[in-house]
Enzyme design. Structure first.
Site, PDB file in Angstrom:
ATOM      1  N   GLU A  10       0.831  -1.215   0.000  1.00 55.04           N
ATOM      2  CA  GLU A  10       0.000   0.000   0.000  1.00 55.04           C
ATOM      3  C   GLU A  10       0.863   1.263   0.000  1.00 55.04           C
ATOM      4  O   GLU A  10       1.647   1.493   0.942  1.00 55.04           O
ATOM      5  CB  GLU A  10      -0.937   0.010   1.211  1.00 55.04           C
ATOM      6  CG  GLU A  10      -1.881   1.204   1.165  1.00 55.04           C
ATOM      7  CD  GLU A  10      -2.977   1.150   2.237  1.00 55.04           C
ATOM      8  OE1 GLU A  10      -3.267   0.067   2.767  1.00 55.04           O
ATOM      9  OE2 GLU A  10      -3.540   2.216   2.520  1.00 55.04           O
TER      10      GLU A  10
ATOM     11  N   LYS B 134      -8.113  -0.103  10.990  1.00 54.22           N
ATOM     12  CA  LYS B 134      -7.437  -0.515   9.744  1.00 54.22           C
ATOM     13  C   LYS B 134      -6.147   0.285   9.597  1.00 54.22           C
ATOM     14  O   LYS B 134      -5.106  -0.248   9.220  1.00 54.22           O
ATOM     15  CB  LYS B 134      -8.368  -0.302   8.542  1.00 54.22           C
ATOM     16  CG  LYS B 134      -7.890  -0.958   7.265  1.00 54.22           C
ATOM     17  CD  LYS B 134      -6.901  -0.132   6.461  1.00 54.22           C
ATOM     18  CE  LYS B 134      -6.487  -0.843   5.188  1.00 54.22           C
ATOM     19  NZ  LYS B 134      -5.521  -0.060   4.395  1.00 54.22           N
TER      20      LYS B 134
ATOM     21  N   ASP C  75       2.551 -14.591  12.194  1.00 51.79           N
ATOM     22  CA  ASP C  75       1.224 -14.941  11.693  1.00 51.79           C
ATOM     23  C   ASP C  75       0.304 -13.716  11.825  1.00 51.79           C
ATOM     24  O   ASP C  75      -0.232 -13.449  12.892  1.00 51.79           O
ATOM     25  CB  ASP C  75       0.701 -16.126  12.523  1.00 51.79           C
ATOM     26  CG  ASP C  75      -0.639 -16.639  12.036  1.00 51.79           C
ATOM     27  OD1 ASP C  75      -1.371 -15.865  11.378  1.00 51.79           O
ATOM     28  OD2 ASP C  75      -0.967 -17.803  12.333  1.00 51.79           O
TER      29      ASP C  75
ATOM     30  N   HIS D 102      -1.825  11.116  -0.590  1.00 54.33           N
ATOM     31  CA  HIS D 102      -2.022   9.877  -1.334  1.00 54.33           C
ATOM     32  C   HIS D 102      -1.958  10.092  -2.844  1.00 54.33           C
ATOM     33  O   HIS D 102      -1.602   9.177  -3.573  1.00 54.33           O
ATOM     34  CB  HIS D 102      -3.410   9.302  -1.014  1.00 54.33           C
ATOM     35  CG  HIS D 102      -3.403   8.369   0.159  1.00 54.33           C
ATOM     36  ND1 HIS D 102      -3.594   7.022   0.022  1.00 54.33           N
ATOM     37  CD2 HIS D 102      -3.210   8.580   1.472  1.00 54.33           C
ATOM     38  CE1 HIS D 102      -3.535   6.461   1.214  1.00 54.33           C
ATOM     39  NE2 HIS D 102      -3.313   7.384   2.107  1.00 54.33           N
TER      40      HIS D 102
HETATM   41  P1  NDP Z   1       6.326 -24.160  16.167  1.00 56.57           P
HETATM   42  O1  NDP Z   1       5.371 -25.278  15.977  1.00 56.57           O
HETATM   43  O2  NDP Z   1       7.296 -23.911  15.057  1.00 56.57           O
HETATM   44  O3  NDP Z   1       7.082 -24.392  17.561  1.00 56.57           O
HETATM   45  C1  NDP Z   1       8.077 -23.552  18.021  1.00 56.57           C
HETATM   46  C2  NDP Z   1       9.444 -24.058  17.549  1.00 56.57           C
HETATM   47  O4  NDP Z   1      10.454 -23.121  17.883  1.00 56.57           O
HETATM   48  C3  NDP Z   1       9.797 -25.380  18.184  1.00 56.57           C
HETATM   49  O5  NDP Z   1      10.384 -26.202  17.200  1.00 56.57           O
HETATM   50  C4  NDP Z   1      10.835 -24.972  19.199  1.00 56.57           C
HETATM   51  O6  NDP Z   1      11.798 -25.959  19.387  1.00 56.57           O
HETATM   52  C5  NDP Z   1      11.500 -23.803  18.516  1.00 56.57           C
HETATM   53  N1  NDP Z   1      12.202 -22.923  19.449  1.00 56.57           N
HETATM   54  C6  NDP Z   1      13.522 -22.661  19.398  1.00 56.57           C
HETATM   55  N2  NDP Z   1      13.869 -21.807  20.371  1.00 56.57           N
HETATM   56  C7  NDP Z   1      12.741 -21.520  21.058  1.00 56.57           C
HETATM   57  C8  NDP Z   1      12.475 -20.691  22.176  1.00 56.57           C
HETATM   58  N3  NDP Z   1      13.431 -19.992  22.775  1.00 56.57           N
HETATM   59  N4  NDP Z   1      11.223 -20.610  22.623  1.00 56.57           N
HETATM   60  C9  NDP Z   1      10.215 -21.307  22.021  1.00 56.57           C
HETATM   61  N5  NDP Z   1      10.414 -22.128  20.956  1.00 56.57           N
HETATM   62  C10 NDP Z   1      11.680 -22.232  20.472  1.00 56.57           C
HETATM   63  O7  NDP Z   1       5.611 -22.773  16.391  1.00 56.57           O
HETATM   64  P2  NDP Z   1       4.397 -22.377  17.281  1.00 56.57           P
HETATM   65  O8  NDP Z   1       3.966 -23.391  18.278  1.00 56.57           O
HETATM   66  O9  NDP Z   1       4.770 -21.041  17.808  1.00 56.57           O
HETATM   67  O10 NDP Z   1       3.214 -22.261  16.230  1.00 56.57           O
HETATM   68  C11 NDP Z   1       3.206 -21.186  15.347  1.00 56.57           C
HETATM   69  C12 NDP Z   1       2.750 -21.668  13.988  1.00 56.57           C
HETATM   70  O11 NDP Z   1       1.467 -22.245  14.106  1.00 56.57           O
HETATM   71  C13 NDP Z   1       2.632 -20.540  13.027  1.00 56.57           C
HETATM   72  O12 NDP Z   1       3.133 -20.968  11.781  1.00 56.57           O
HETATM   73  C14 NDP Z   1       1.111 -20.320  12.935  1.00 56.57           C
HETATM   74  O13 NDP Z   1       0.775 -19.748  11.709  1.00 56.57           O
HETATM   75  C15 NDP Z   1       0.585 -21.702  13.100  1.00 56.57           C
HETATM   76  N6  NDP Z   1      -0.770 -21.919  13.593  1.00 56.57           N
HETATM   77  C16 NDP Z   1      -1.572 -20.917  14.094  1.00 56.57           C
HETATM   78  C17 NDP Z   1      -2.833 -21.190  14.566  1.00 56.57           C
HETATM   79  C18 NDP Z   1      -3.637 -20.073  15.160  1.00 56.57           C
HETATM   80  O14 NDP Z   1      -3.160 -18.952  15.269  1.00 56.57           O
HETATM   81  N7  NDP Z   1      -4.894 -20.312  15.547  1.00 56.57           N
HETATM   82  C19 NDP Z   1      -3.380 -22.546  14.546  1.00 56.57           C
HETATM   83  C20 NDP Z   1      -2.445 -23.529  14.058  1.00 56.57           C
HETATM   84  C21 NDP Z   1      -1.207 -23.214  13.586  1.00 56.57           C
HETATM   85  P3  NDP Z   1      11.573 -27.132  20.463  1.00 56.57           P
HETATM   86  O15 NDP Z   1      10.429 -27.941  19.945  1.00 56.57           O
HETATM   87  O16 NDP Z   1      12.863 -27.819  20.459  1.00 56.57           O
HETATM   88  O17 NDP Z   1      11.251 -26.494  21.765  1.00 56.57           O
END
Ligand code: NDP
Length: 433
Positions: free
Chosen positions: A84, A263, A279, A378
């Protein structure tokens, strides 16, 4: 990385290559980010194919920078990804005024995520609720056993509460997901509780999933704008300040205005959330839900004018569950570049920066709306978009824009006709493809 003394004067007039050189000169980019920029390979097709499904191409968007946001005494160079026109210019303008007025103060109130386990067909919901809460510490341990790595990182499940709503018994699991947004972490932990909770409650699980209404991840950004930045004329500045406060009041009571007010805030928030690989649907959902937390949809920010003290104060609070780890953050080189530019902030620091950007964007919009009107700024950018859409080359864009700004009707048809005339005058083929 976080250099407070870089001069950004003339940055907007530079070419993209000169801007990159400026960032490199001031060591704002890591070696890996510089390499990606030099090779122009920001997201390979193979990498894109790993991130989502059915990929056959990539969509490129402009990646910009709004310099010099002064937040809690620290200066940030903020990456924006938006298509935008005028969003980046407005944010940069507001950041400059707010920096010279003392900067933003941000406060991260808390940073925990909430998920819901919803049960139906529970024979006695009150009895079930009591039985579940009596087992709280065992259930929290079960949740943590389902995702032990987050506990090792110092986070994990910390609370469980219950509520009866109509036919449902709803459990709320609260957890600290550290640097991750935590959707998958929360979903894994909550699903692990389904069977033991069904055993205790006697009902059926309808769903076990994160709530995007992240009321345990609230952030507030505040600033005070010095009135002389609104106008050099003292009386005029007071009128503008009062009008900004009135615009904020209007967004509290009128839903048509509140929607547009918010917005404008998300113009800035989404651009940074997207650049930071977070996200933006989750941030939008949480923000808009928070905007109607008392039953009426309202503007998320407020501006107050104190005539006695001659001050204009802005404040914005919303859920901001941002992440620096997880999702596709580590997979996209452009996202790495964004985190580099910000000085590799923590998730909480990033949440503060993004909230401050939302407030800056809101200030710029309200200032324009209540003074010159939004279209003045704009129109030039709109004329440029029209010239480019009509097929103007780099050399043709400036003359087409200049004539478009004088034209009675600024639209694509006029842009095409101006371009045809220009090419005719220059003896070129006037066909437009
Ligand atoms: P992930 O599933 O990627 O989990 C976090 C990852 O980061 C793990 O692999 C973790 O490793 C790693 N990690 C490394 N360092 C850290 C740290 N210091 N603290 C925390 N984690 C660390 O991500 P999220 O659980 O955050 O999920 C986000 C994703 O889910 C986004 O892509 C989102 O779009 C999607 N999503 C969103 C929904 C919603 O908003 N309603 C629903 C479903 C999905 P380890 O496992 O070794 O700890």
């Amino acid at each position: 990385m976080k250099n407070n003394n870089i001069s950004w004067s003339g940055f907007s007039k530079k070419t993209p290559a000169e801007r990159t050189a400026h960032l490199q000169k001031h060591e704002l980019l890591s070696k890996a980010s510089q390499q990606s920029l030099n090779t122009q390979e920001m997201l390979s097709l193979d990498r894109a194919d790993q991130i989502t499904e059915n990929v056959f191409s990539r969509l490129a968007l402009p990646f910009s920078l709004a310099p010099d946001f002064l937040i809690n005494g620290q200066t940030y160079q903020v990456p924006f990804v938006t298509e935008e026109p005028s969003v980046v210019a407005a944010a940069s303008f507001a950041a400059q005024i707010i920096k010279r007025s003392g900067g933003f103060t941000v406060q991260v109130h808390n940073r925990q995520m909430i998920s819901q386990l919803v049960l139906y067909d529970v024979p006695d919901k009150e009895k079930a609720k009591k039985a579940i809460l009596a087992e709280k510490s065992r259930l929290l341990s079960l949740a943590n056993q389902a995702y032990p790595s987050i506990v090792k990182r110092g986070g994990g499940a910390c609370d469980l509460s219950a509520e009866i709503k109509d036919d449902f018994l709803i459990l709320y699991l609260i957890a600290d997901t550290k640097e991750a947004m935590g959707a998958n972490i929360m979903n894994t932990m909550t699903e692990a509780l389904a069977a033991p909770i069904e055993d205790l409650a006697g009902g059926q699980t309808l769903m076990a999933v994160l709530s995007n209404y992240a009321t345990q991840a609230l952030v507030t950004a505040e600033c005070e704008v010095k009135l002389h930045f609104l106008s050099r004329n003292k009386e005029q500045a007071q009128v503008f300040a009062r009008k900004i406060a009135l615009a904020s009041q209007l967004a509290q009571i009128d839903v048509y205005r509140a929607s547009t007010h918010n917005k404008g805030i998300f113009n800035g928030i989404d651009a940074v959330v997207l650049a930071a690989g977070n996200d933006w649907r989750a941030i939008e959902a949480g923000g808009h839900t928070y905007a109607c937390k008392d039953g009426q949809y309202r503007g998320l920010s407020t501006w107050t004018y104190d005539a006695g003290n001659n001050s204009l104060k802005g404040s914005l609070t919303l859920p901001m569950p941002t992440a620096t780890k997880g999702g596709s953050i580590g997979l996209n080189p452009s996202v790495r570049l964004a985190h580099d530019l910000l000085g590799k902030p923590s998730a909480q620091e990033l949440a503060g920066i993004i909230t401050a950007v939302g407030l800056a964007q809101n200030f710029a919009a309200l200032k324009a709306l209540t003074s010159t009107g939004i279209q003045a700024g704009h129109m030039k950018l709109q004329a440029k978009s029209l010239a480019l859409s009509a097929g103007a080359s780099e050399d043709e864009t400036a003359p087409v824009v200049s004539q478009l700004l004088k034209a009675r009707h600024m639209n694509l048809e006029t842009a095409e006709s101006i371009l045809r005339m220009l090419r005719k005058q220059q003896g070129q083929d006037s066909s437009l493809e």
